[in-house]
Design a protein around this motif. Structure first.
Motif, mmCIF file in Angstrom:
data_model
loop_
_atom_site.group_PDB
_atom_site.id
_atom_site.type_symbol
_atom_site.label_atom_id
_atom_site.label_comp_id
_atom_site.label_asym_id
_atom_site.label_seq_id
_atom_site.Cartn_x
_atom_site.Cartn_y
_atom_site.Cartn_z
ATOM 1 N N VAL A 1 0.948 -1.148 -0.088
ATOM 2 C CA VAL A 1 -0.067 0.016 -0.202
ATOM 3 C C VAL A 1 0.738 1.418 0.136
ATOM 4 C CG1 VAL A 1 -1.462 1.538 1.243
ATOM 5 C CG2 VAL A 1 -2.111 -1.021 1.027
ATOM 6 N N ILE A 2 2.147 1.146 0.831
ATOM 7 C CA ILE A 2 3.055 2.492 0.743
ATOM 8 C C ILE A 2 3.165 2.653 -0.774
ATOM 9 C CG2 ILE A 2 4.893 3.201 1.473
ATOM 10 C CD1 ILE A 2 2.723 3.092 3.542
ATOM 11 N N ASN B 1 -3.705 -2.890 -8.340
ATOM 12 C CA ASN B 1 -4.383 -4.417 -8.949
ATOM 13 C C ASN B 1 -3.779 -5.337 -8.032
ATOM 14 O OD1 ASN B 1 -6.211 -3.205 -10.653
ATOM 15 N ND2 ASN B 1 -5.085 -3.496 -12.319
ATOM 16 N N PHE B 2 -2.369 -5.479 -7.616
ATOM 17 C CA PHE B 2 -1.999 -6.575 -7.097
ATOM 18 C C PHE B 2 -2.407 -6.586 -5.652
ATOM 19 C CE2 PHE B 2 1.318 -7.797 -3.927
ATOM 20 C CZ PHE B 2 1.700 -8.932 -4.415
ATOM 21 N N VAL B 3 -2.630 -5.435 -4.755
ATOM 22 C CA VAL B 3 -3.040 -5.477 -3.650
ATOM 23 C C VAL B 3 -4.475 -5.730 -3.684
ATOM 24 C CG1 VAL B 3 -3.762 -4.053 -1.509
ATOM 25 C CG2 VAL B 3 -1.543 -3.668 -2.936
ATOM 26 N N ILE B 4 -5.219 -5.334 -4.625
ATOM 27 C CA ILE B 4 -6.915 -5.620 -4.775
ATOM 28 C C ILE B 4 -6.886 -7.101 -4.882
ATOM 29 C CG2 ILE B 4 -8.958 -5.363 -5.785
ATOM 30 C CD1 ILE B 4 -7.928 -2.298 -6.343
ATOM 31 N N ALA C 1 -16.547 4.358 -4.433
ATOM 32 C CA ALA C 1 -18.045 3.876 -3.762
ATOM 33 C C ALA C 1 -17.609 2.841 -2.671
ATOM 34 C CB ALA C 1 -18.974 3.675 -4.373
ATOM 35 N N GLU C 2 -16.928 1.830 -3.113
ATOM 36 C CA GLU C 2 -16.500 0.766 -2.177
ATOM 37 C C GLU C 2 -15.450 1.156 -1.308
ATOM 38 O OE1 GLU C 2 -14.798 -3.865 -2.411
ATOM 39 O OE2 GLU C 2 -14.974 -2.746 -4.416
ATOM 40 N N ALA C 3 -14.454 1.906 -1.632
ATOM 41 C CA ALA C 3 -13.498 2.626 -0.677
ATOM 42 C C ALA C 3 -14.214 3.382 0.520
ATOM 43 C CB ALA C 3 -12.533 3.667 -1.436
ATOM 44 N N MET C 4 -15.387 4.000 0.100
ATOM 45 C CA MET C 4 -16.096 4.708 1.068
ATOM 46 C C MET C 4 -16.663 3.772 2.247
ATOM 47 S SD MET C 4 -18.172 7.351 -1.465
ATOM 48 C CE MET C 4 -19.585 7.673 -0.287
ATOM 49 N N LYS D 1 -7.357 -2.975 1.399
ATOM 50 C CA LYS D 1 -8.297 -2.882 0.318
ATOM 51 C C LYS D 1 -8.765 -1.455 -0.183
ATOM 52 C CE LYS D 1 -11.671 -5.397 -2.412
ATOM 53 N NZ LYS D 1 -12.676 -6.418 -2.551
ATOM 54 N N GLY D 2 -9.290 -0.830 0.855
ATOM 55 C CA GLY D 2 -9.867 0.502 0.475
ATOM 56 C C GLY D 2 -8.703 1.604 0.199
ATOM 57 N N GLN D 3 -7.499 1.647 0.411
ATOM 58 C CA GLN D 3 -6.645 2.566 0.099
ATOM 59 C C GLN D 3 -6.269 2.058 -1.311
ATOM 60 O OE1 GLN D 3 -3.406 3.543 3.648
ATOM 61 N NE2 GLN D 3 -4.516 1.628 3.946
#
Length: 575
Positions: free
Chosen positions: A38-39, A105-108, A190-193, A126-128
């Motif tokens: 994420v960083i 995409n890797f993280v998700i 919207a999903e990140a919210m 995932k949100g980030q």
């Protein structure tokens, strides 16, 4: 013999993976791995092509508040809205946002593999990543129109996934791709919210990170790009009502443009790109994703483009004379200049004596002789925003990625003015829209607007679009996005207005009134070519990927039909 036999029998147990050389197969299985990844998502948003330099400044040139005073390098073609398809620097924007998409995409993908994990830690990760991907595609769609949509890291294992298409069968002109990408942008925000905490609930963790308030703000922006004003208004009202944490205007407008923990990530900031403060940076600039180093400066180069030449900058960009005159046209309730002018444009004004740092350019006392200019040959109004022009922090610019002022990409004042615009589009003109505008005006000590002065929706829109927003956000990125969604390139009256706003005269006095049509006066929009409100997709990328087609800038095609077929209308000019 016994020793050899022992080693032979244990050989399968000695096949260990090197922890210092992780691979796609071995990395990403733990929360710690994903937090590290994420960083990297954040890091790619502050590269040369994203927000550290050309991704910011070339977009600012698309607007009518900034022009290329140097008349050189790649800012000139972006400023004139006629970028050629062979321009490799504009391609850096495309390149660097796809780096951000790649790691997102890797993280998700890794998060989606952990179906049973409902922990807050995984939700935040995932949100980030979703926010980063949405931010990347939001910029790509509104700068390049029809980017390729890549959503699953596993697709990279095949050439079909790597060389993605930006056109589906039956899509004659490729314009439907814009809607496909923006649909995904809305879904990701919207999903990140729903996954991220508010800035209040996130506490120290949330400082400098994406939050649900930031996601909500950008979700509203994405909705507005396609004229979904009613939906956007609902989201903006929720932000104002505190659903996504507490935000408020800083009492001092200048606190949004200073460096240091006392000012950055403040109560007005929904999200800002993080850069290391002056004196804490490494010696190495990171111009491309391939020269990443542990000694990176981790600053930005906006200052090197905006600051005056005589203090060491590259002397590229200047504030539009129109913006300066707009500020001068309205005084505060006590008869002074709008304080936002001080932090936006670096001119000498008698009123600045005793105000903030006074009439200072870096650490130099300014005089009323017009010598403080962006370019020594062509003149021009120096831009103070995102520089240390008014902070007194140091005396000259160290060119490169060295400025440590965080770029506030979305502020609460934007929420208020966007809410007013949406309210006006849905029900306007209304007192509620006026009230939201007046909150922003009062911070600048300007008199309240009265609803009785705005008897039509068109009048109030003109006030928002060409008075309130330019003065609040002048010389910040994003104006080019607004001009596209407002349809200003598709209406003769609006295009003429843009030409007036973009007017300049080389060698003019620093405070000269520049009038379009006068002798020697040109405009950055005189050379605008149809379709070039977007940047072209780099020809080399099209050559490398047979599945990729060009956009309106590649083809010099008119986007007005797409705009009108959507049922969208352009507000007529109101003087």
């Amino acid at each position: 013999m016994l020793g050899i036999g022992t080693l032979t029998s244990c050989s399968d147990k000695l096949e260990l993976s090197n922890p210092n050389q992780p691979t796609t197969e071995t990395f990403g299985s733990s929360i710690k791995d994903l937090e590290d990844a994420v960083i990297a998502c954040y890091h790619h948003t502050r590269m040369e092509g994203t927000y550290a330099r050309v991704g910011y400044t070339l977009d600012a040139c698309r607007g009518d508040e900034v022009w290329n005073v140097a008349q050189s390098w790649n800012h000139i073609v972006a400023d004139n809205l006629n970028v050629p398809i062979t321009n490799g620097e504009v391609a850096w924007i495309w390149r660097d946002w796809y780096y951000a998409i790649n790691i997102s995409n890797f993280v998700i993908t890794k998060c989606n593999e952990k179906e049973g994990d409902t922990s807050d830690a995984l939700k935040r990760i995932k949100g980030q990543a979703l926010f980063t991907r949405a931010l990347a595609y939001y910029n790509l769609a509104n700068q390049f129109q029809n980017p390729a949509l890549i959503l699953d890291y596993k697709d990279y294992s095949t050439l079909d996934g790597l060389y993605a298409s930006n056109k589906e069968e039956g899509d004659a002109d490729g314009l439907a791709q814009y809607d496909r990408v923006m649909d995904q942008v809305e879904a990701d925000f919207a999903e990140a919210m729903s996954l991220l905490p508010s800035r209040d609930a996130g506490g120290e963790w949330a400082k400098g990170r994406y939050t649900n308030g930031a996601a909500a703000g950008f979700y509203a922006r994405a909705l507005m790009q396609r004229h979904k004003y009613s939906e956007a208004l609902t989201v903006l009202k929720a932000i104002i009502g505190g659903t996504y944490g507490h935000y408020e205007l800083m009492a001092n407008y200048g606190d949004n443009f200073r460096e240091g923990p006392a000012y950055e990530n403040n109560a007005e900031s929904l999200y800002e790109v993080q850069f290391l403060d002056y004196g804490s940076q490494g010696p190495d600039d990171e111009w491309t994703p391939v020269n990443v180093t542990k000694n990176a400066s981790q600053g930005h180069a906006i200052e090197s483009n905006y600051a005056p030449a005589h203090v060491g900058s590259w002397q590229d960009l200047s504030a539009a004379p129109w913006l300066y005159q707009l500020f001068k046209a309205e005084r505060t309730t006590n008869g002074s200049l709008d304080p936002r002018l001080y932090w936006t444009i670096g001119t000498y004004e008698p009123e600045w004596e005793g105000f903030e740092y006074g009439n200072v350019c870096y650490q130099e006392e300014m005089k009323d002789d017009g010598t403080i200019v962006t370019n020594a040959v062509n003149g021009g109004l120096p831009i103070a925003k995102w520089t240390n022009f008014r902070t007194g922090l140091y005396s000259s610019v160290v060119t490169g990625l060295k400025c440590g002022i965080n770029l506030r990409i979305m502020r609460y004042s934007d929420v208020l003015l966007r809410a007013a615009e949406c309210e006006n589009e849905v029900s306007g003109p209304t007192q509620q829209a006026i009230d939201w505008i007046n909150q922003v005006r009062r911070r600048a000590q300007l008199a309240d607007l009265n609803l009785s002065d705005f008897n039509t929706k068109d009048k109030l829109f003109e006030q928002i679009a060409n008075v309130e927003r330019p003065k609040e956000f002048g010389c910040e990125t994003g104006r080019g996005f607004d001009l596209i969604r407002w349809g200003f390139f598709y209406d003769n009256g609006r295009l003429q207005q843009l030409k007036e706003h973009g007017a300049y005269r080389l060698g003019a006095g620093i405070k000269d009134v520049i009038t379009y049509g006068d002798a020697g006066v040109e405009s950055t929009y005189d050379k605008y070519e149809k379709g070039h409100e977007y940047f072209p997709i780099f020809q080399n990328y099209l050559n490398d990927n047979a599945n990729l087609v060009g956009n309106s800038a590649n083809n010099n095609s008119d986007n007005s039909v797409y705009f009108t077929q959507k049922g969208w209308t352009v507000h007529p000019v109101v003087k």
